[in-house]
Write a protein that holds these residues in place. Structure first.
Motif, PDB file in Angstrom:
ATOM      1  N   ALA A 303      41.606  69.138  17.747  1.00  0.00           N
ATOM      2  CA  ALA A 303      42.155  70.099  18.703  1.00  0.00           C
ATOM      3  C   ALA A 303      41.295  70.266  19.951  1.00  0.00           C
ATOM      4  O   ALA A 303      41.823  70.333  21.074  1.00  0.00           O
ATOM      5  N   ALA A 304      39.988  70.379  19.780  1.00  0.00           N
ATOM      6  CA  ALA A 304      39.127  70.679  20.928  1.00  0.00           C
ATOM      7  C   ALA A 304      39.226  69.599  22.001  1.00  0.00           C
ATOM      8  O   ALA A 304      39.355  69.898  23.195  1.00  0.00           O
ATOM      9  N   ARG A 305      39.193  68.349  21.589  1.00  0.00           N
ATOM     10  CA  ARG A 305      39.238  67.253  22.564  1.00  0.00           C
ATOM     11  C   ARG A 305      40.543  67.259  23.337  1.00  0.00           C
ATOM     12  O   ARG A 305      40.558  67.070  24.560  1.00  0.00           O
ATOM     13  N   VAL A 306      41.640  67.490  22.642  1.00  0.00           N
ATOM     14  CA  VAL A 306      42.945  67.449  23.307  1.00  0.00           C
ATOM     15  C   VAL A 306      43.088  68.613  24.281  1.00  0.00           C
ATOM     16  O   VAL A 306      43.549  68.444  25.421  1.00  0.00           O
ATOM     17  N   ALA A 307      42.696  69.819  23.862  1.00  0.00           N
ATOM     18  CA  ALA A 307      42.841  70.980  24.744  1.00  0.00           C
ATOM     19  C   ALA A 307      41.974  70.841  25.984  1.00  0.00           C
ATOM     20  O   ALA A 307      42.413  71.140  27.107  1.00  0.00           O
ATOM     21  N   VAL A 308      40.741  70.379  25.808  1.00  0.00           N
ATOM     22  CA  VAL A 308      39.852  70.206  26.964  1.00  0.00           C
ATOM     23  C   VAL A 308      40.383  69.110  27.873  1.00  0.00           C
ATOM     24  O   VAL A 308      40.374  69.250  29.104  1.00  0.00           O
ATOM     25  N   ARG A 309      40.856  68.019  27.295  1.00  0.00           N
ATOM     26  CA  ARG A 309      41.394  66.928  28.127  1.00  0.00           C
ATOM     27  C   ARG A 309      42.623  67.394  28.906  1.00  0.00           C
ATOM     28  O   ARG A 309      42.780  67.054  30.095  1.00  0.00           O
ATOM     29  N   ALA A 310      43.478  68.175  28.274  1.00  0.00           N
ATOM     30  CA  ALA A 310      44.654  68.690  28.973  1.00  0.00           C
ATOM     31  C   ALA A 310      44.244  69.564  30.150  1.00  0.00           C
ATOM     32  O   ALA A 310      44.844  69.494  31.231  1.00  0.00           O
ATOM     33  N   ALA A 311      43.209  70.383  29.951  1.00  0.00           N
ATOM     34  CA  ALA A 311      42.748  71.256  31.029  1.00  0.00           C
ATOM     35  C   ALA A 311      42.116  70.450  32.156  1.00  0.00           C
ATOM     36  O   ALA A 311      42.331  70.739  33.348  1.00  0.00           O
ATOM     37  N   GLU A 312      41.343  69.445  31.815  1.00  0.00           N
ATOM     38  CA  GLU A 312      40.706  68.616  32.845  1.00  0.00           C
ATOM     39  C   GLU A 312      41.744  67.819  33.626  1.00  0.00           C
ATOM     40  O   GLU A 312      41.646  67.706  34.858  1.00  0.00           O
ATOM     41  N   GLU A 313      42.733  67.291  32.945  1.00  0.00           N
ATOM     42  CA  GLU A 313      43.794  66.557  33.641  1.00  0.00           C
ATOM     43  C   GLU A 313      44.583  67.494  34.559  1.00  0.00           C
ATOM     44  O   GLU A 313      44.921  67.141  35.691  1.00  0.00           O
ATOM     45  N   ALA A 314      44.881  68.694  34.069  1.00  0.00           N
ATOM     46  CA  ALA A 314      45.617  69.651  34.896  1.00  0.00           C
ATOM     47  C   ALA A 314      44.828  70.007  36.139  1.00  0.00           C
ATOM     48  O   ALA A 314      45.383  70.097  37.243  1.00  0.00           O
ATOM     49  N   LEU A 315      43.535  70.215  35.983  1.00  0.00           N
ATOM     50  CA  LEU A 315      42.699  70.570  37.126  1.00  0.00           C
ATOM     51  C   LEU A 315      42.706  69.461  38.172  1.00  0.00           C
ATOM     52  O   LEU A 315      42.866  69.720  39.379  1.00  0.00           O
ATOM     53  N   GLN A 316      42.564  68.214  37.734  1.00  0.00           N
ATOM     54  CA  GLN A 316      42.545  67.088  38.673  1.00  0.00           C
ATOM     55  C   GLN A 316      43.911  66.876  39.325  1.00  0.00           C
ATOM     56  O   GLN A 316      44.008  66.678  40.541  1.00  0.00           O
ATOM     57  N   LEU A 317      44.970  66.926  38.519  1.00  0.00           N
ATOM     58  CA  LEU A 317      46.284  66.571  39.039  1.00  0.00           C
ATOM     59  C   LEU A 317      46.916  67.689  39.864  1.00  0.00           C
ATOM     60  O   LEU A 317      47.887  67.448  40.576  1.00  0.00           O
ATOM     61  N   HIS A 318      46.359  68.884  39.784  1.00  0.00           N
ATOM     62  CA  HIS A 318      46.815  69.942  40.686  1.00  0.00           C
ATOM     63  C   HIS A 318      46.164  69.824  42.067  1.00  0.00           C
ATOM     64  O   HIS A 318      46.548  70.549  42.998  1.00  0.00           O
ATOM     65  N   GLY A 319      45.184  68.937  42.195  1.00  0.00           N
ATOM     66  CA  GLY A 319      44.562  68.733  43.499  1.00  0.00           C
ATOM     67  C   GLY A 319      43.778  69.951  43.951  1.00  0.00           C
ATOM     68  O   GLY A 319      43.208  70.691  43.157  1.00  0.00           O
ATOM     69  N   GLY A 320      43.780  70.202  45.255  1.00  0.00           N
ATOM     70  CA  GLY A 320      42.989  71.284  45.826  1.00  0.00           C
ATOM     71  C   GLY A 320      43.360  72.659  45.295  1.00  0.00           C
ATOM     72  O   GLY A 320      42.487  73.495  45.049  1.00  0.00           O
ATOM     73  N   ILE A 321      44.654  72.903  45.075  1.00  0.00           N
ATOM     74  CA  ILE A 321      45.070  74.219  44.615  1.00  0.00           C
ATOM     75  C   ILE A 321      44.504  74.520  43.238  1.00  0.00           C
ATOM     76  O   ILE A 321      44.212  75.671  42.891  1.00  0.00           O
ATOM     77  N   GLY A 322      44.321  73.475  42.405  1.00  0.00           N
ATOM     78  CA  GLY A 322      43.787  73.678  41.072  1.00  0.00           C
ATOM     79  C   GLY A 322      42.341  74.133  41.056  1.00  0.00           C
ATOM     80  O   GLY A 322      41.876  74.721  40.076  1.00  0.00           O
ATOM     81  N   MET A 323      41.615  73.892  42.147  1.00  0.00           N
ATOM     82  CA  MET A 323      40.216  74.282  42.234  1.00  0.00           C
ATOM     83  C   MET A 323      40.038  75.707  42.729  1.00  0.00           C
ATOM     84  O   MET A 323      38.915  76.215  42.753  1.00  0.00           O
ATOM     85  N   THR A 324      41.101  76.363  43.112  1.00  0.00           N
ATOM     86  CA  THR A 324      40.968  77.711  43.666  1.00  0.00           C
ATOM     87  C   THR A 324      40.927  78.754  42.555  1.00  0.00           C
ATOM     88  O   THR A 324      41.464  78.557  41.473  1.00  0.00           O
TER      89      THR A 324
END
Length: 362
Positions: A303-324
């Motif tokens: 579970a931990a690997r999948v949840a963290v990977r999902a969050a990291e992918e979401a952060l990257q693929l949201h682009g600049g708005i994801g970093m705010t």
């Protein structure tokens, strides 16, 4: 030809109805902007939401028998609730009070306290560090002349609790009113699940039972059902990322149409599908008592690997708005990272699984 029985891991109609009711409540009372605003304030816990969940819907007593005022439901229904709470990163002490503390009290047969939890009159927290794995060593306080002395750190949701369940060096588990302890907030990566240091200096407590079996049962259940929360996190992140990529345009094309991004999302979807199976299996094993230790270890090893990977992918693929700070992705990333060490790391669960199935290290 006789009808084939429904596979045990599929959700029942009642469970799906429960999911819909909880999701509707969270949609109305736990929007991302509100969670962000609350995480920046001193009052992190959403008391009105907790009252709606625990009092109006009766969810605080899901695992408590009906004769004690609870719902008498199983870990399967509780997993459904935690999945929805994970999707909303809801700042409520559900996992810590309605699951972990409740399981410890069930192990001790503390019927009066269970009745208080079922009626939503009391919130309880197990005073064991959030990082401790099932079966792992945990700190205890000193029992001197009938009073408790010492400090315990990393106690999740202690600031929201009315009662602390404290292990002592005589091997007992004691119920201590939070008003008789000093609770000092600690810095927590997860802004929606605060941790604290609990100090006892001559506090009186009521001995409930043996700490060892109660803590192990509580942590095992916490670890097994935490996988459902992590599933909810990952599922929300994937859904929101797909929605964002369908709307975002680059070079006059929708970003979601790029083949490389489609492949990344497809891989993530497959990983989340695996997590869904592992989390559901852990909840079912806790409900039935079949191969519970193995099912919990498998779920948390994954579970931990999948949840963290999902969050990291979401952060990257949201682009600049994801970093705010205004976008909620950072809350999910922090919850996913904090959950990755809660109730034992993935490595600890892999080691436990190897021992359970007699698989020696290379």
């Amino acid at each position: 030809m006789s009808a084939q029985p429904e596979p045990a891991l599929l959700h029942s109609e009642e469970e799906e109805a429960l999911r819909a009711a909880v999701r509707d409540l969270l949609t109305d009372h736990c929007d991302p902007a509100g969670v962000i605003a609350r995480s920046e304030s001193a009052a992190v816990h959403d008391v009105p939401l907790w009252k709606a969940l625990s009092d109006a819907m009766g969810l605080a007593g899901l695992l408590i028998p009906e004769e004690l005022g609870g719902q008498g439901a199983s870990h399967r229904e509780t997993a459904v609730v935690l999945e929805e709470l994970g999707r909303a990163v809801a700042p409520v002490p559900y996992l810590t009070s309605a699951v972990v503390a409740t399981e410890a009290l069930l192990a001790c047969g503390a019927d009066d306290l269970l009745g208080e939890l079922a009626s939503a009159a009391t919130v309880a927290a197990l005073a064991v560090g959030l990082h401790v794995a099932p079966g792992g060593a945990f700190a205890s306080v000193r029992l001197e002349d009938g009073t408790l002395h010492g400090e315990l750190t990393g106690i999740a949701d202690a600031s929201a609790a009315d009662v602390l369940l404290v292990p002592a060096d005589d091997g007992g588990l004691y119920a201590v009113r939070t008003a008789d302890a000093t609770v000092v907030p600690q810095v927590s990566l997860d802004l929606t699940r605060p941790v604290a240091r609990v100090a006892l200096d001559g506090a009186t407590g009521r001995r409930l039972g043996e700490a060892g079996p109660a803590v192990r049962r509580a942590l095992r259940t916490g670890a097994g059902l935490l996988a459902s929360e992590q599933l909810g996190l990952a599922d929300w992140l994937l859904t929101e990322t797909v929605r964002h990529l369908k709307e975002r345009r680059q070079f006059n094309r929708r970003v979601g149409g790029f083949q490389a991004l489609k492949h990344r999302l497809a891989r993530l979807w497959l990983e989340i599908a695996g997590l869904r199976a592992a989390a559901r299996n852990a909840a079912d094993a806790l409900a039935t008592g079949a191969d519970t230790d193995i099912a919990v270890a498998v779920a948390q090893a994954h579970a931990a690997r999948v949840a963290v990977r999902a969050a990291e992918e979401a952060l990257q693929l949201h682009g600049g708005i994801g970093m705010t700070w205004e976008h909620p992705v950072h809350l999910y990333l922090k919850r996913a990272k904090a959950d990755s060490i809660a109730y034992g790391t993935a490595g600890a669960h892999r080691e436990a699984l190897a021992a359970l199935v007699d698989l020696p290290a290379p």
